[in-house]
Design an enzyme around this catalytic site. Structure first.
Site, short mmCIF file in Angstrom:
data_model
loop_
_atom_site.label_atom_id
_atom_site.label_comp_id
_atom_site.label_asym_id
_atom_site.label_seq_id
_atom_site.Cartn_x
_atom_site.Cartn_y
_atom_site.Cartn_z
N LYS A 163 0.86 -1.19 0.00
CA LYS A 163 0.00 0.00 0.00
C LYS A 163 0.89 1.24 0.00
CE LYS A 163 -4.11 -2.03 0.54
NZ LYS A 163 -5.19 -1.92 -0.46
N ASP A 188 -0.62 -0.34 -4.41
CA ASP A 188 -2.04 0.05 -4.39
C ASP A 188 -2.18 1.34 -3.57
OD1 ASP A 188 -4.78 0.21 -4.32
OD2 ASP A 188 -5.11 -1.72 -3.34
N LYS A 262 -13.26 -7.75 -8.33
CA LYS A 262 -13.73 -8.23 -7.03
C LYS A 262 -15.21 -8.55 -7.17
CE LYS A 262 -10.62 -5.55 -4.11
NZ LYS A 262 -10.50 -4.48 -3.11
#
Ligand code: OSB
Ligand code: MG
Length: 368
Positions: A163, A188, A262
């Site tokens: 992240k 991300d 997702k």
């Protein structure tokens, strides 16, 4: 297929370690485990993946329960079903609320697969028996990130995602690259940047990242296209893609070169498969995203990721990445960097009833 009962189980479990992003920490995970049963007594399972608070998308556990109870379950009751592909159309009079819809829709897929004695992977058109496994490092310290990466590589994970945000990007990635010059890494940002940060993001081209995921606005398609023209690193969209139409537009505009699919975010397996099929036709690689989920959603992800277009290791990690004990048996394991696609009917895992009871917050049953 006649569904005669729906059971909503709200559970809660602490994570092994807090999951930190610039949007806050997840320390405890609430979730909804749905059990639906048909007139032959066969049951299918789905999982609601919204969080307790609306940090990732606008949905929460409570909004999901509201939608399921007051709108979605009554819609499912209305019409007899021939195939799980019909569920998303049946629920389409409810706008968005994709995670609530997916929780119910995925349970119908499991039930249908089980009642036809088919593994869910086969029913969806899966072609793989092994899924390459990646894992996410979500911490605010470089030292912890390096320690976690070392451990996960020892565990066999094939790809690491970290992240990032404007407080933790260039220096952070430099340090990781110093120790792991060749490692397949992606970053991300969960919308931590704006288009004004273009020079900052451009600098990250130095690190040969597989991709940068969702750098700009969570609902943006346009500015990502502007950004992609200026940077070499492929952009992958996550939050921005909540439907097949979003995927189509993002690809047509050049807003991304990769999509993270997702199931919860797009409203179910049917929509996820449509996005996959479109991307496959266009030569756009996809991978399966994660939601810090329990085993039921993990099992649905494994079935989905067996489709041929899932050519990049996704965020499908072992049950023990997050949980001391998962709610499915056997647990999901990673061996030599791969997760096995089950060959038994439906999702191919059983519910660990003892663990479900231990973690249960509340339960509601609807007889249709
Ligand atoms: O942005 O991909 C994301 C987890 C929760 C919410 C959003 C995201 C994530 C992850 C995946 O990064 C973590 C996982 O389940 O492996
Ligand atoms: Mg993401």
């Amino acid at each position: 297929m006649k569904i005669v009962a729906v059971e909503l189980n709200v559970i809660q479990m602490p994570l092994n370690d807090p999951f930190l992003t610039h949007l806050g920490a997840v320390k405890n995970r609430e979730g909804i485990i749905i059990k639906i049963t048909n007139s032959d007594g066969v049951s299918g399972f789905g999982e609601g993946v919204a969080f307790s608070t609306p940090w990732y998308t606008e949905e929460t556990v409570k909004t999901s329960l509201h939608m399921l109870t007051d709108f979605l379950i009554p819609l499912l009751q209305k019409t007899p079903l021939n195939h799980p592909e019909e569920v998303s159309q049946l629920l389409s009079s409810v706008r968005r609320n994709n995670m609530a819809k997916a929780a119910l829709e995925t349970a119908v897929w499991d039930l249908f697969a089980k009642s036809h004695s088919l593994p869910l992977s086969n029913l969806l058109g899966g072609t793989r028996s092994l899924i390459a496994s990646g894992v996410v490092v979500a911490t605010d310290s470089t030292k912890n990130a390096l320690q976690q990466i070392e451990q996960y590589l020892e565990d066999g994970y094939q790809r690491i995602k970290v992240k990032i945000n404007p407080q933790q990007d260039y220096a952070f990635l430099s340090e990781i690259r110093r120790f792991y010059p060749e490692l397949p890494i992606m970053a991300d940002a969960n919308s931590a940047y704006t288009i004004k940060d273009i020079e900052r993001i451009k600098a990250l081209d130095d690190f040969n990242l597989l991709m940068i995921e969702q750098p700009l606005g969570y609902d943006d398609i346009l500015e990502h296209a502007l950004l992609q023209k200026e940077i070499k690193t492929p952009i992958c969209l996550d939050e921005s893609i909540v439907s097949y139409d979003d995927a189509r537009k993002a690809i047509e505009f050049g807003s991304c070169q990769v999509i993270n699919i997702k199931v919860g975010r797009v409203g179910g397996l049917y929509e996820a498969k449509r996005i996959h099929d479109y991307c496959f036709e266009k030569g756009i690689p996809v991978w399966c995203g994660g939601m810090i989920e329990f085993g039921v959603s993990r099992a649905h992800n494994i079935a989905l990721a067996s489709l041929p277009g899932f050519s990049i290791p996704g965020d499908i990690s072992a049950s023990n990445r997050f949980w001391e004990e998962d709610i499915i048996t056997p647990e999901v394991t990673v061996e030599n960097g791969f997760v096995k696609v089950p060959s038994s009917p439906g999702i191919g895992f059983e519910i660990n009833e003892k663990r479900l009871q231990e973690t249960l917050l509340c339960k509601e049953k609807f007889v249709l």
